[in-house]
Design an enzyme around this catalytic site. Sequence first.
Site, mmCIF file in Angstrom:
data_model
loop_
_atom_site.group_PDB
_atom_site.id
_atom_site.type_symbol
_atom_site.label_atom_id
_atom_site.label_comp_id
_atom_site.label_asym_id
_atom_site.label_seq_id
_atom_site.Cartn_x
_atom_site.Cartn_y
_atom_site.Cartn_z
ATOM 1 N N ASP A 14 0.816 -1.216 0.000
ATOM 2 C CA ASP A 14 0.000 0.000 0.000
ATOM 3 C C ASP A 14 0.855 1.274 0.000
ATOM 4 O O ASP A 14 0.698 2.143 0.873
ATOM 5 C CB ASP A 14 -0.924 0.027 1.232
ATOM 6 C CG ASP A 14 -1.696 -1.267 1.430
ATOM 7 O OD1 ASP A 14 -2.085 -1.888 0.424
ATOM 8 O OD2 ASP A 14 -1.909 -1.671 2.596
ATOM 9 N N GLU A 221 -11.507 -0.248 -3.463
ATOM 10 C CA GLU A 221 -10.697 0.308 -2.373
ATOM 11 C C GLU A 221 -9.544 1.111 -2.974
ATOM 12 O O GLU A 221 -9.434 1.226 -4.183
ATOM 13 C CB GLU A 221 -10.150 -0.815 -1.463
ATOM 14 C CG GLU A 221 -9.214 -1.780 -2.168
ATOM 15 C CD GLU A 221 -8.829 -2.988 -1.320
ATOM 16 O OE1 GLU A 221 -9.304 -3.146 -0.179
ATOM 17 O OE2 GLU A 221 -8.045 -3.816 -1.832
HETATM 18 O O1 FUB Z 1 -3.186 -3.670 3.408
HETATM 19 C C1 FUB Z 1 -4.485 -3.975 3.834
HETATM 20 C C2 FUB Z 1 -5.469 -3.689 2.751
HETATM 21 O O2 FUB Z 1 -5.161 -4.456 1.593
HETATM 22 C C3 FUB Z 1 -5.486 -2.280 2.249
HETATM 23 O O3 FUB Z 1 -6.109 -1.389 3.113
HETATM 24 C C4 FUB Z 1 -6.172 -2.474 0.949
HETATM 25 O O4 FUB Z 1 -6.136 -1.388 0.096
HETATM 26 C C5 FUB Z 1 -5.451 -3.694 0.424
HETATM 27 O O5 FUB Z 1 -4.237 -3.340 -0.185
#
Ligand code: FUB
Length: 319
Positions: A14, A221
């Site tokens: 991320d 997301e």
């Molecule tokens: O790293 C945890 C979660 O996985 C993140 O918040 C999402 O965007 C995905 O990458």
Amino acid sequence: MQDKPLITHMYTADPSAKVFQGRVYLYPSHDRDIDKDQDDLGTQYEMEDYHVFSMDSIPGEVVDHGLALHVDQVPWATKQMWAPDAMEKDGKYYLYFPAKDKEDIFRVGVAVSDQPGGPFKAEPEPIKEMYSIDPAVFKDDDKSVYLYSGGLWGGQLENWRSGSFNPDDKEPGPEEKALCPIGAKLKDNMLEVAHSPVPIQILDEEGNPLKAGDEDRRYFEDPWVHKYKDLYYLSYSTGTTHYLVYATSTNPLGPFTYRGRILNPVLGWTTHHSIVEFQNRWYLFYHDCELSGGINHKRNVKVREFFYNSDGSISLMDP
Ligand code: FUB
């Protein structure tokens, strides 16, 4: 040529990239080297702290600035320190991060430092009215700062459909309007939103909101907003179909119009990115699971230079 993991002494994911003090700073998640069963709610992503990294050139040596913030230092948080981002204002640095509170609800917190590399001191309470995961911060040319967030499934975005957290709220049906990330302008103090967060609409080329069943294009997301030649770009992950895609708007809070794909699926389930201009070149930071051989919760960040087409579009890249 295949991109290489930038950080190899720990798992990182991320990657939110920002340029501060002439260096590019990376604010990634710190994936733990633990064995976990996988589930759709992401309980395998059991991260508990952040490290900040920086580089004075790309490619270049990556400096680890050490422990920036641990969940034990956040009074309201209990677990799952997921994807963070950071912003500078008047010589102070603000780290925005999601974590679960004592009731297992994802909130967005903020922590402050005099240095971009931290360590950061967390505010005692999460940011009022913000919720879900993947906070991303964008500073406009007029110095207004906007905070975005939102993630489906484990990120709980669908649990807020009725206006407050409800574990029984579900995703919309395939023919219904897709859920959107949320966004709000921040107050000058960088610690509070200036107004209630609004849904950031994403429309198709005919001006209709994307549908929940349009999984190749709808928001899942990882919101990221940047500006290129007076146009705002919202890029994000489609989650279940594993693309990074983008939409553009003339307003930082939208509505945005879907434009296309940026990155094909990587090795691993999640795909998460940031886009930054550094030393007059544009870079896409992203992650995959190369170092772990494909274990979803043991990821590594990578970077790739990219170029805009003359009409402002971004060509599809292969990881
Ligand atoms: O790293 C945890 C979660 O996985 C993140 O918040 C999402 O965007 C995905 O990458």
